[in-house]
Write a protein that holds these residues in place. Structure first.
Motif, mmCIF file in Angstrom:
data_model
loop_
_atom_site.group_PDB
_atom_site.id
_atom_site.type_symbol
_atom_site.label_atom_id
_atom_site.label_comp_id
_atom_site.label_asym_id
_atom_site.label_seq_id
_atom_site.Cartn_x
_atom_site.Cartn_y
_atom_site.Cartn_z
ATOM 1 N N PHE A 137 0.836 -1.205 0.000
ATOM 2 C CA PHE A 137 0.000 0.000 0.000
ATOM 3 C C PHE A 137 0.869 1.252 0.000
ATOM 4 O O PHE A 137 0.628 2.184 -0.777
ATOM 5 C CB PHE A 137 -0.920 0.003 1.220
ATOM 6 N N MET B 42 1.007 3.846 -3.267
ATOM 7 C CA MET B 42 0.583 5.226 -3.045
ATOM 8 C C MET B 42 1.765 6.180 -3.140
ATOM 9 O O MET B 42 1.647 7.288 -3.688
ATOM 10 C CB MET B 42 -0.085 5.349 -1.670
ATOM 11 N N GLY C 274 -4.742 11.279 -4.574
ATOM 12 C CA GLY C 274 -4.632 10.238 -3.550
ATOM 13 C C GLY C 274 -5.936 9.482 -3.371
ATOM 14 O O GLY C 274 -5.946 8.253 -3.233
ATOM 15 N N ALA C 275 -7.044 10.214 -3.386
ATOM 16 C CA ALA C 275 -8.354 9.560 -3.264
ATOM 17 C C ALA C 275 -8.640 8.678 -4.466
ATOM 18 O O ALA C 275 -9.250 7.599 -4.340
ATOM 19 C CB ALA C 275 -9.443 10.617 -3.111
ATOM 20 N N PHE D 199 -6.454 5.452 -4.124
ATOM 21 C CA PHE D 199 -6.662 4.652 -2.915
ATOM 22 C C PHE D 199 -7.273 3.277 -3.210
ATOM 23 O O PHE D 199 -6.812 2.273 -2.667
ATOM 24 C CB PHE D 199 -7.537 5.430 -1.923
ATOM 25 N N SER E 52 -5.473 -0.233 -2.291
ATOM 26 C CA SER E 52 -6.176 -1.134 -1.361
ATOM 27 C C SER E 52 -6.343 -2.520 -1.964
ATOM 28 O O SER E 52 -6.161 -3.537 -1.277
ATOM 29 C CB SER E 52 -7.549 -0.553 -1.011
#
Length: 447
Positions: free
Chosen positions: A29, A33, A61-62, A65, A69
């Protein structure tokens, strides 16, 4: 050994599996990211003012994500699932045979692959497709390595270069004439590195197709202003690009900053080399700093100046030659003493020959570059056939799960078929430096 004692000895194995899964999930993760946001942060500073940069970074970033994940969940769950299956087989059969262990690995990998559902939505479809194809290509590579090493298939030293040339032929041809079949980020990357004005490329595509949005008919002998804005922007008389006054359009329209094709070839090579230096320097330096800092400290001159410097120069030369070959083919083919054509032959020949620049690279890197472009070529080819593309979208989750099974089977039971650099990265991602996991007898696990 009593059943009670057996259970007591299995329990720590599951605890270790969970510990390794948590570590691997957090690593993957953070890695995903970190890379995504670092690239966006660097590129975003060029596009957005500092005041809006942080806001754009948060939005990026959103957006990333769900993908991070999905990957972290897939990697982490595989370790726990495999351990649980091993323990279940051992409890039922009394022992874990080699065949049962392999079946546990494949089953756990396929189940872990369903984590792709976490990266849902139409906006995420392009990256799901790219990653699924990349995983499938890797699984195929490992299988071919195994078949070759076992003698089932002959070894062909030029296979990587041939595959790279074939893939680049498709990719570059699509970039000229069907850019919508390429991944959006990849099409932008090629455009950025090639420095071809989009209006000139649109003109070439219109000449090939015979039409363009907003223009009923485009072709030599039919007056058109499709290149008018391009000519005005580069200080060229628009009449030279009206497709009637000059057939084909003169060289000053195609390369207004160069007096001839050779000058343009050299100029494109030098500019491409400088750009490539900025790209390949961190690509070659960062992995050594992260995964092998000791070698850099113990032998700073030989590692940093010789090995890294040589790798950066060769990679930059490869990319610069790739760009220049495409340009050289276009300017040569359109010459009056040759084919005198702008409709297809220049881009087609350039697309077919540019892959030969791979020979500049080290042999060990040729396969990696071939593995990188092959999924893009496959995706572009599928999108050219609507029924095939629709079929792929339906089969994509299953293909990804099967690909995960192939990759992780070789990771657990055939590591000799995996390139050392890839193997080191996979070991780090799957936290193989964090204690042994129950059931993995190859690294000293005791049931």
């Amino acid at each position: 050994m009593s059943a009670e004692t057996s259970v007591e000895r299995r329990q720590p194995s599951l605890v270790l599996a969970i510990k390794r899964a948590a570590t691997s999930a957090s690593r993957v993760f953070t890695l995903v990211m970190g890379i995504k946001l670092a690239i966006f942060a660097i590129m975003g500073l060029r596009k957005h003012p500092l005041s809006g940069w942080m806001r754009q970074l948060q939005l990026q970033g959103a957006a990333e994500f769900p993908f991070a994940s999905f990957l972290s969940c897939a990697v982490g769950s595989f370790t726990v699932l495999r351990c649980l299956l091993q323990l279940g087989v051992t409890r039922i059969a009394g022992k874990l045979s080699s065949c049962s262990d392999q079946l546990c690995t494949v089953s756990a990998a396929m189940i872990a692959g369903t984590a792709m559902a976490l990266d849902g939505g139409e906006a995420a479809q392009p990256r799901r497709t790219s990653f699924a194809l990349y995983t499938g290509v890797r699984a195929s590579e490992f299988c071919l390595n195994g078949l070759t090493s076992s003698g089932w298939l002959p070894e062909w030293g030029g296979f990587d270069t041939a595959m790279f040339c074939a893939s680049c032929s498709r990719i570059m041809y699509a970039w000229f004439y069907a850019p919508d079949t390429l991944p959006v980020h990849y099409e932008k990357w090629i455009t950025l590195m090639s420095e071809v004005d989009p209006r000139l490329r649109a003109g070439l595509r219109a000449l090939h197709l015979g039409s363009a949005p907003g223009y009923e008919s485009v072709g030599y002998g039919t007056r058109s202003d499709i290149l008018a804005s391009y000519c005005n922007a580069h200080g060229v008389d628009p009449a030279l690009g009206d497709l009637v006054s000059c057939i084909p359009v003169p060289s000053q329209v195609v390369h207004p900053l160069s007096p001839n094709g050779l000058h343009n070839f050299c100029r494109r090579w030098i500019r491409g080399f400088i750009k490539a230096l900025l790209i390949y320097t961190p690509i070659h330096v960062v992995p050594i700093m992260v995964f092998a800092p000791a070698s850099l400290l113990n032998n700073p001159v030989s590692v940093s100046l010789v090995r890294i410097g040589s790798a950066v120069v060769r990679s930059s030369g490869f990319l610069a030659s790739f760009i220049a070959i495409v340009w050289g083919a276009i300017t040569t083919v359109r010459a009056p003493w040759f084919l005198n054509d702008d409709r297809v032959w220049g881009p087609l020949i350039g697309s077919s020959l540019c892959g030969l620049s791979l020979l500049i690279e080290k042999k060990s890197r040729r396969k990696e570059l071939a593995m990188y472009v092959l999924p893009r070529a496959v995706e572009s080819s599928m999108k050219s056939w609507p029924h095939l593309w629709q079929g792929w979208l339906k089969a994509e989750p299953l293909v990804f799960s099967l690909s995960c099974a192939g990759v992780l089977f070789h990771f657990e039971h055939g590591q000799s078929n995996i390139r050392p650099s890839i193997l080191r990265l996979m070991r780090w991602c799957f936290a193989h430096d964090v204690g042994p996991v129950g059931g993995d007898v190859r690294v000293g696990y005791d049931l």
